[in-house]
Scaffold this motif. Structure first.
Motif, PDB file in Angstrom:
ATOM      1  N   UNK A 179       0.831  -1.204   0.000  1.00 42.71           N
ATOM      2  CA  UNK A 179       0.000   0.000   0.000  1.00 42.71           C
ATOM      3  C   UNK A 179       0.867   1.257   0.000  1.00 42.71           C
ATOM      4  N   UNK A 180       0.286   2.386  -0.379  1.00 43.95           N
ATOM      5  CA  UNK A 180       1.064   3.613  -0.569  1.00 43.95           C
ATOM      6  C   UNK A 180       1.370   4.334   0.742  1.00 43.95           C
ATOM      7  N   UNK A 181       0.491   4.220   1.727  1.00 44.66           N
ATOM      8  CA  UNK A 181       0.724   4.908   3.002  1.00 44.66           C
ATOM      9  C   UNK A 181      -0.025   4.198   4.120  1.00 44.66           C
ATOM     10  N   UNK A 182       0.303   4.565   5.342  1.00 49.28           N
ATOM     11  CA  UNK A 182      -0.354   3.937   6.483  1.00 49.28           C
ATOM     12  C   UNK A 182      -0.030   4.662   7.772  1.00 49.28           C
ATOM     13  N   UNK A 183      -0.741   4.312   8.827  1.00 53.66           N
ATOM     14  CA  UNK A 183      -0.494   4.855  10.165  1.00 53.66           C
ATOM     15  C   UNK A 183      -0.394   3.694  11.145  1.00 53.66           C
ATOM     16  N   UNK A 184       0.652   3.715  11.951  1.00 48.11           N
ATOM     17  CA  UNK A 184       0.838   2.697  12.989  1.00 48.11           C
ATOM     18  C   UNK A 184       0.563   3.360  14.327  1.00 48.11           C
ATOM     19  N   UNK A 185      -0.474   2.923  14.993  1.00 49.53           N
ATOM     20  CA  UNK A 185      -0.859   3.464  16.300  1.00 49.53           C
ATOM     21  C   UNK A 185      -0.787   2.306  17.291  1.00 49.53           C
ATOM     22  N   UNK A 186       0.357   2.158  17.938  1.00 49.73           N
ATOM     23  CA  UNK A 186       0.587   1.007  18.806  1.00 49.73           C
ATOM     24  C   UNK A 186       1.508   1.419  19.958  1.00 49.73           C
ATOM     25  N   UNK A 187       1.111   1.160  21.212  1.00 52.49           N
ATOM     26  CA  UNK A 187       1.891   1.609  22.376  1.00 52.49           C
ATOM     27  C   UNK A 187       3.237   0.892  22.487  1.00 52.49           C
ATOM     28  N   UNK A 188       4.234   1.630  22.942  1.00 50.41           N
ATOM     29  CA  UNK A 188       5.598   1.102  23.029  1.00 50.41           C
ATOM     30  C   UNK A 188       6.110   1.164  24.467  1.00 50.41           C
ATOM     31  N   UNK A 189       6.802   0.100  24.879  1.00 46.29           N
ATOM     32  CA  UNK A 189       7.448   0.054  26.190  1.00 46.29           C
ATOM     33  C   UNK A 189       8.634  -0.881  26.128  1.00 46.29           C
ATOM     34  N   UNK A 190       9.313  -1.051  27.237  1.00 46.61           N
ATOM     35  CA  UNK A 190      10.481  -1.925  27.263  1.00 46.61           C
ATOM     36  C   UNK A 190      10.068  -3.374  27.022  1.00 46.61           C
TER      37      UNK A 190
END
Length: 302
Positions: A179-190
């Motif tokens: 796909x041409x574009x996207x959004x990643x919305x995902x929480x990050x931690x250790x």
């Protein structure tokens, strides 16, 4: 002054070094092992070794030694300065340069170079991070804003917090993104399995990365990423999470990858309001020579 931690073991049991490192994740297992070797750890008032098996109900006490002070010195290290005025500096950090001193990198950092070339830097952060408003990884190249005084530092940091500044990165990833574009919305931690890594985890901090495809190659894709948040290793973690890890990434990428000096990730565009004039400033720097050469080689193979 030394610090002490004391706790009663309940759910995490087994080797003492493992129990302490997993209970207090801000400390590495190797640090804990050094403290055990030096006799700084006790169980039920008795000094113990690393292989002591912690049982439920054991009371552990750790004396954390005061860290060795870092000698922060100005060093005549080449540092590409893109912009400078009375309030701030914009730097094009080379790949391989650490931003500020730490236990593993006591000198040769961007801060050491700044102290030589710029001298006047804000003092809001601790003594080893003068002027540093935001950071990028050692093997990530590109643009950073640096504050010369505390007022400028507060204003620039607020823009990052309010998500009004602009940060665009160029990355080369494994795989051909369809796909041409996207959004990643995902929480990050250790990461719970590797202390050196970050990961997408349920109770992590909010993290949002927008990306769009710039060019496709056989088995690789060149993308532009725009950050809403600035979590540690954010782009590297997010792209791995969706199955397209960064090429050359020694921590998050596959072992068989493109030859280079770390991940192919470059902070190409930086935009923000000047802290005193409110003028919108935008800066753009080209990809490093090795990055450009790698892309040319991929084009020739297609």
């Amino acid at each position: 002054m030394t610090e002490q931690i004391k706790f009663t073991a309940t759910t995490i049991l087994g080797r003492a070094d493992k129990v302490i490192a997993e209970t207090y994740r801000e400390y590495t297992r190797s640090q804990v092992q050094q403290w055990l070797k030096a006799g700084f750890v006790r169980a039920n008032e008795d000094v113990i070794k690393a292989n002591y098996k912690v049982k439920s109900g054991d009371v552990l006490q750790v004396t954390i030694p005061k860290p060795e002070p870092l000698d922060l010195v100005a060093q005549d290290i080449p540092l590409p300065i893109v912009f400078e005025d009375e309030e701030l500096v914009v730097v094009n950090k080379p790949q391989g340069m650490v931003v500020h001193p730490s236990a593993g990198h006591p000198n040769g950092t961007m801060v050491n170079a700044l102290l030589y070339h710029v001298k006047q830097l804000s003092g809001i952060n601790d003594v080893i991070r003068p002027g540093i408003v935001h950071r990028i990884d050692k093997d990530t190249s590109g643009l950073l804003m640096v504050a010369k005084n505390d007022q400028a530092h507060i204003a620039l940091a607020q823009q990052l917090k309010d998500k009004t500044s602009m940060r665009k990165y160029v990355a080369l990833v494994h795989g051909e993104i369809p796909h041409e574009k996207g959004t990643i919305d995902a929480p990050i931690g250790r990461s719970k399995t590797n202390r050196k890594m970050q990961a997408v985890i349920e109770n992590g901090k909010a993290a949002v990365t927008h990306f769009q495809v710039l060019q496709r190659f056989k088995e690789y894709t060149l993308i532009e990423c725009q950050l809403e948040t600035g979590r540690t290793h954010q782009i590297r973690v997010h792209m791995r999470y969706i199955g397209y890890p960064l090429a050359g990434d020694p921590l998050y990428g596959p072992k068989k990858t493109l030859a280079g000096n770390g991940q192919f990730l470059h902070a190409k565009v930086l935009g923000f309001k000047h802290p005193t004039t409110n003028e919108w400033l935008i800066f753009e720097v080209p990809l490093p020579e090795l990055f450009q050469k790698t892309l040319k080689n991929l084009e020739e193979k297609d």
